[in-house]
Every structure is written in C-alpha cells, then in structure tokens.
Design an enzyme around this catalytic site. Structure first.
Site, PDB file in Angstrom:
ATOM      1  N   SER A  89     -43.706  -1.475 -15.719  1.00  9.93           N
ATOM      2  CA  SER A  89     -42.519  -1.707 -16.544  1.00  9.93           C
ATOM      3  C   SER A  89     -41.332  -0.898 -16.063  1.00  9.93           C
ATOM      4  O   SER A  89     -40.288  -0.880 -16.707  1.00  9.93           O
ATOM      5  CB  SER A  89     -42.826  -1.352 -18.011  1.00  9.93           C
ATOM      6  OG  SER A  89     -43.244  -0.003 -18.109  1.00  9.93           O
ATOM      7  N   GLY A  90     -41.474  -0.199 -14.931  1.00 12.79           N
ATOM      8  CA  GLY A  90     -40.374   0.597 -14.401  1.00 12.79           C
ATOM      9  C   GLY A  90     -39.216  -0.281 -13.980  1.00 12.79           C
ATOM     10  O   GLY A  90     -39.400  -1.309 -13.343  1.00 12.79           O
ATOM     11  N   CYS A  91     -37.979   0.115 -14.361  1.00 16.13           N
ATOM     12  CA  CYS A  91     -36.810  -0.644 -13.941  1.00 16.13           C
ATOM     13  C   CYS A  91     -36.605  -0.444 -12.442  1.00 16.13           C
ATOM     14  O   CYS A  91     -37.021   0.537 -11.860  1.00 16.13           O
ATOM     15  CB  CYS A  91     -35.582  -0.196 -14.725  1.00 16.13           C
ATOM     16  SG  CYS A  91     -35.396   1.585 -14.842  1.00 16.13           S
ATOM     17  N   GLY A  92     -35.979  -1.407 -11.790  1.00 16.10           N
ATOM     18  CA  GLY A  92     -35.754  -1.295 -10.359  1.00 16.10           C
ATOM     19  C   GLY A  92     -37.006  -1.561  -9.547  1.00 16.10           C
ATOM     20  O   GLY A  92     -37.288  -0.915  -8.553  1.00 16.10           O
ATOM     21  N   HIS A 114     -38.454   5.704 -12.313  1.00 20.55           N
ATOM     22  CA  HIS A 114     -39.580   5.987 -11.422  1.00 20.55           C
ATOM     23  C   HIS A 114     -39.094   6.503 -10.074  1.00 20.55           C
ATOM     24  O   HIS A 114     -39.766   7.314  -9.427  1.00 20.55           O
ATOM     25  CB  HIS A 114     -40.456   4.739 -11.245  1.00 20.55           C
ATOM     26  CG  HIS A 114     -39.716   3.559 -10.698  1.00 20.55           C
ATOM     27  ND1 HIS A 114     -39.656   3.286  -9.359  1.00 20.55           N
ATOM     28  CD2 HIS A 114     -38.991   2.601 -11.322  1.00 20.55           C
ATOM     29  CE1 HIS A 114     -38.933   2.191  -9.178  1.00 20.55           C
ATOM     30  NE2 HIS A 114     -38.517   1.763 -10.346  1.00 20.55           N
TER      31      HIS A 114
END
Length: 279
Positions: free
Chosen positions: A112-115, A183
């Site tokens: 679910s980490g953005c980027g 992250h």
C-alpha cells in the site's frame, strides 16, 4: 579500523520545480511543485525495481532498499553505487553476489506504499525471526520528539505532496528525509544508518505517513523499537507490530496521540523516556 565505504556518486537532484496557477480570485501566482523522477535499480546488471522518488538522496535510497529487501547481506559486499539521471538508473556492483537471488526475487508483493511500493515475499517470510523490546516512554517524551521535528518538513511546507521520516534519539533528530513515498524515505534513512554504522535499538522512528505493514517491517529490520506517526494505522501494521514487540504511537499531533501497541511500557507520569531507551 576505518569503516568500509563503497564507491558512490553524489548525484542528488533539485527537488522543487515551479508553475503558474490561478487562485480563487483568478489571480496568477507562482507555486512550488514537488519533483518526481523514476529511478531504476540494477544489481550486477540485473533490473530489480523502478522507484518514483524526489531524487534528493538516490544513493542512500538504493542502499536502504537493498538492505531492507535483504538483497545484499553486508555493506562490504557492495563495490560501487553509480547514479545516472540521464538514463534514470542506478547501477550497483557487488564483490559478492547472492547465490539465491533468482529465488528471492521470484515473488513480489505490491504494498500500500505510495509511489509504487513493493516488497519481496521472502522478507515477509522472515518476520517470525524479528523480535524487539518496546522501551519505557511517556507523554513528555513524545511531545519533545514532536517539538524537535517542528523545524523540518522543508519540502512539504513549500510544495506539499511528500512524506517525511526521521530517526531520533531522545529529543534529537539524527536524520530526516522527505520523499514522494514514505517507503522511499524510510529506505533512505536505513541506507544512512547502514553507511554510518548507526544502531537502531535506542532510537525512535517518526513518519508523517500511515503505519502500514511495509512501514512496520522496514522499521523492525532497522531494529528500531518505537514507531511514531502523525497519521493512522492499518490492521496488518498493528498485528505485525504486536508480534514483533514494537511500540506504536499514531495520530500524534499537538498534544494528542494514541498508543496502539506498547501500552504496558507507557508511563502516565512526567518522567522522561526510561533508561531502556536511552542507553
């Protein structure tokens, strides 16, 4: 004996751009934009992953990513890290390649980490081996850490669209990193710790982002036993923190915070952080 340092470029790039916008009155004004660039990591000529990043500290980001994904066992195994923004890539050359690299990379989990957050499945499989001890802490300690962080978040204050992460000891900020993905920021701090032989057992990790399973795992791999966030917590992040023994404090803004894990170590008196976190 001097500590080992791989050969590394120093190719951080400008993190801010500008554009002209119109406000609610139709007036034109110049505003800052957060930079975002793809950076593909190659390990001994093998493509590993492409990260979307501000690009401020690409060498540290690469180091931390390889460390947290357990793709390189020791810093001394890395010969060089060469960042080239003309091709948007970083080439990592090692003295000693992992024999089971194909097996380790065979399963990749989208997080679910953005980027474009990813994590290799073998990292998840190793969680049972991670055990930490949450230190004694209290409200005043949390307030002191938050106060020390007030002067940071430079990019966020100018342009937004970033997350900030910090490694703290008592009320001192040792390392602060901003990036488009939380992250990425935690990986860059992990790389800084690896490069400078910094231990995590007496530190606190702070993030502006939510505490997902990926964030908890990365912080646990850095051996940091106390995790602080101004955002929320996911169910899996909470479960992993409980299993590993990490103290988790979230929704920390102003004088308010919630202790999700480590309640037994939380003191409601006015004494500062216990000796178990300050040694």
């Amino acid at each position: 004996m001097a500590r080992y340092l791989p050969e590394m470029t120093n190719n951080g790039i400008n993190r801010l751009q500008t554009t002209i916008v119109s406000d609610e009155f139709g007036e034109h004004r110049e505003v800052s934009l957060t930079g975002e660039r793809p950076l593909t990591i190659y390990l001994d000529n093998r493509e590993i992953v492409t990260l979307m990043t501000l690009g401020a500290q690409p060498e540290l980001l690469t180091l931390g990513y390889l460390r947290n994904q357990s793709l390189v066992d020791e810093l001394t195994h890395i010969k060089s890290i060469q960042v080239d923004w003309d091709v948007e890539a970083v080439a990592v050359t090692t003295h000693q390649q992992k024999n089971n690299l194909d097996s380790l990379m065979s399963r990749r989990i989208s997080t679910s980490g953005c980027g474009q957050g990813t994590m290799f499945a073998h990292v998840m499989d190793s969680l049972s081996e991670l055990k930490l001890q949450c230190p004694v802490f209290n409200a005043q300690f949390i307030y002191d850490v938050l106060h020390a962080l007030n002067e940071y978040n430079e990019i966020y204050k100018q342009a937004g669209a970033v997350h900030g992460c910090a490694l703290c000891q008592q009320n001192k900020v040792l390392c602060f990193v901003e990036d488009v993905g939380r992250h990425n920021a935690v990986d860059a701090i992990s790389g800084w710790m690896w490069l400078n032989e910094i231990k995590g057992n007496d530190k606190v990790f702070y993030t502006t982002g939510r505490l997902t399973s990926e964030m908890v795992i990365k912080v646990a791999q850095m051996q940091v036993p106390l995790l602080l966030s101004r955002s929320g917590v996911t169910e899996m992040g909470l479960s992993i923190a409980q299993d590993i023994g990490i103290g988790m404090i979230a929704r920390a803004k102003g004088k308010h915070f919630l202790v999700y894990t480590g309640q037994e170590q939380f003191e409601t008196n006015t004494s500062l952080l216990g000796a178990s976190a300050g040694k």
